[in-house]
Design a protein around this motif. Structure first.
Motif, PDB file in Angstrom:
ATOM      1  N   VAL A  60     -84.922  25.835   3.799  1.00 29.62           N
ATOM      2  CA  VAL A  60     -84.903  25.439   2.472  1.00 29.62           C
ATOM      3  C   VAL A  60     -86.145  26.114   1.770  1.00 29.62           C
ATOM      4  N   ARG A  61     -85.742  26.418   0.555  1.00 25.30           N
ATOM      5  CA  ARG A  61     -87.061  27.056  -0.241  1.00 25.30           C
ATOM      6  C   ARG A  61     -87.654  25.660  -0.888  1.00 25.30           C
ATOM      7  N   VAL A  62     -88.651  25.841  -0.949  1.00 20.72           N
ATOM      8  CA  VAL A  62     -89.450  24.686  -1.684  1.00 20.72           C
ATOM      9  C   VAL A  62     -90.131  25.052  -2.861  1.00 20.72           C
ATOM     10  N   PRO A  63     -89.998  24.306  -3.932  1.00 22.85           N
ATOM     11  CA  PRO A  63     -90.337  24.749  -5.073  1.00 22.85           C
ATOM     12  C   PRO A  63     -92.116  24.652  -5.146  1.00 22.85           C
ATOM     13  N   VAL A  64     -92.735  25.328  -6.089  1.00 24.06           N
ATOM     14  CA  VAL A  64     -94.351  25.343  -5.987  1.00 24.06           C
ATOM     15  C   VAL A  64     -94.592  24.005  -6.686  1.00 24.06           C
ATOM     16  N   GLU A  65     -93.852  23.767  -7.564  1.00 19.71           N
ATOM     17  CA  GLU A  65     -94.277  22.436  -8.191  1.00 19.71           C
ATOM     18  C   GLU A  65     -92.821  21.274  -8.060  1.00 19.71           C
ATOM     19  N   GLY A  66     -93.281  20.210  -8.112  1.00 20.11           N
ATOM     20  CA  GLY A  66     -91.959  19.245  -8.028  1.00 20.11           C
ATOM     21  C   GLY A  66     -92.570  17.901  -7.607  1.00 20.11           C
ATOM     22  N   ASP A  67     -91.729  17.078  -7.791  1.00 19.40           N
ATOM     23  CA  ASP A  67     -91.568  15.521  -7.455  1.00 19.40           C
ATOM     24  C   ASP A  67     -91.007  15.090  -6.393  1.00 19.40           C
ATOM     25  N   GLY A  68     -91.938  15.294  -5.012  1.00 15.03           N
ATOM     26  CA  GLY A  68     -91.242  14.966  -3.852  1.00 15.03           C
ATOM     27  C   GLY A  68     -90.200  15.499  -3.388  1.00 15.03           C
ATOM     28  N   PRO A  69     -90.094  16.906  -3.254  1.00 13.14           N
ATOM     29  CA  PRO A  69     -88.969  17.448  -2.782  1.00 13.14           C
ATOM     30  C   PRO A  69     -88.522  17.119  -1.300  1.00 13.14           C
ATOM     31  N   TRP A  70     -87.235  17.040  -1.016  1.00 12.65           N
ATOM     32  CA  TRP A  70     -86.751  16.776   0.270  1.00 12.65           C
ATOM     33  C   TRP A  70     -85.670  17.385   0.660  1.00 12.65           C
ATOM     34  N   HIS A  71     -85.333  17.595   2.145  1.00 10.38           N
ATOM     35  CA  HIS A  71     -84.094  18.003   2.592  1.00 10.38           C
ATOM     36  C   HIS A  71     -83.487  17.107   3.770  1.00 10.38           C
ATOM     37  N   GLU A  72     -82.242  17.343   4.095  1.00 12.46           N
ATOM     38  CA  GLU A  72     -81.568  16.388   5.147  1.00 12.46           C
ATOM     39  C   GLU A  72     -80.498  17.544   5.744  1.00 12.46           C
ATOM     40  N   LEU A  73     -80.371  16.912   7.117  1.00 15.53           N
ATOM     41  CA  LEU A  73     -79.359  17.800   7.733  1.00 15.53           C
ATOM     42  C   LEU A  73     -78.425  16.844   8.507  1.00 15.53           C
ATOM     43  N   ALA A  74     -77.126  16.950   8.646  1.00 15.10           N
ATOM     44  CA  ALA A  74     -76.359  16.027   9.257  1.00 15.10           C
ATOM     45  C   ALA A  74     -75.526  16.933  10.055  1.00 15.10           C
ATOM     46  N   VAL A  75     -75.238  16.458  11.498  1.00 16.90           N
ATOM     47  CA  VAL A  75     -74.147  17.299  12.243  1.00 16.90           C
ATOM     48  C   VAL A  75     -73.283  16.404  12.702  1.00 16.90           C
ATOM     49  N   GLU A  76     -71.997  16.719  12.655  1.00 16.69           N
ATOM     50  CA  GLU A  76     -70.821  16.173  13.274  1.00 16.69           C
ATOM     51  C   GLU A  76     -70.089  16.983  14.173  1.00 16.69           C
ATOM     52  N   LEU A  77     -69.658  16.329  15.361  1.00 15.35           N
ATOM     53  CA  LEU A  77     -68.897  16.941  16.424  1.00 15.35           C
ATOM     54  C   LEU A  77     -67.511  16.362  16.362  1.00 15.35           C
ATOM     55  N   ASP A  78     -66.551  17.079  16.281  1.00 18.64           N
ATOM     56  CA  ASP A  78     -65.021  16.440  16.161  1.00 18.64           C
ATOM     57  C   ASP A  78     -64.936  15.500  15.139  1.00 18.64           C
ATOM     58  N   GLY A  79     -65.848  15.423  14.076  1.00 24.85           N
ATOM     59  CA  GLY A  79     -65.568  14.333  13.099  1.00 24.85           C
ATOM     60  C   GLY A  79     -66.579  13.045  13.356  1.00 24.85           C
ATOM     61  N   GLN A  80     -67.223  12.956  14.301  1.00 27.00           N
ATOM     62  CA  GLN A  80     -68.112  12.049  14.858  1.00 27.00           C
ATOM     63  C   GLN A  80     -69.449  12.591  14.435  1.00 27.00           C
TER      64      GLN A  80
END
Length: 121
Positions: free
Chosen positions: A45-65
């Motif tokens: 992810v590209r993080v902004p120079v200024e910002g109020d608490g930026p975050w990122h998340e990743l989720a992974v599924e295998l065969d729908g689980q």
């Protein structure tokens, strides 16, 4: 599957979704053998120079689980941050696999989302 001088060449499957928030990779079943894959999912992810608490998340599924999900604060203002996920999975003869990765952001921006599955021989 290809053969080179009598030896199996490991399968390599990739999906690069670029800046999209969803990546899906389908690995077809092999009718002649079972296989083991090392799976790597990467979110950058590209993080902004200024910002109020930026975050990122990743989720992974295998065969729908759902296998894994993590949300963290984005660090390194003006640069990039990321999350990675790794697992190993065995596929029985004939079994296909669907890998789905989803990215979420708040303040940050998805720069790259990719999935790679490399067969371990």
């Amino acid at each position: 599957m290809t053969r080179k001088t009598g030896n199996l060449v490991p399968e390599l499957w990739r999906c690069d979704a670029g800046s999209a928030s969803v990546a899906v990779l389908h690995i077809p079943g092999a009718l002649d053998r079972r296989r083991t894959f090392d799976i790597d999912v990467t979110l950058l992810v590209r993080v902004p120079v200024e910002g109020d608490g930026p975050w990122h998340e990743l989720a992974v599924e295998l065969d729908g689980q759902q296998q894994w999900r993590r949300r963290i604060p984005s660090h390194s203002p003006g640069q990039t941050d990321g999350l990675d996920y790794h697992c190993r999975i065995e596929l029985e003869t004939g079994r296909a696999l669907r890998i789905r990765a989803t990215a979420g952001v708040g303040g940050s921006r998805v720069q790259q989302l990719s999935i790679e599955a490399r067969e371990a021989l």
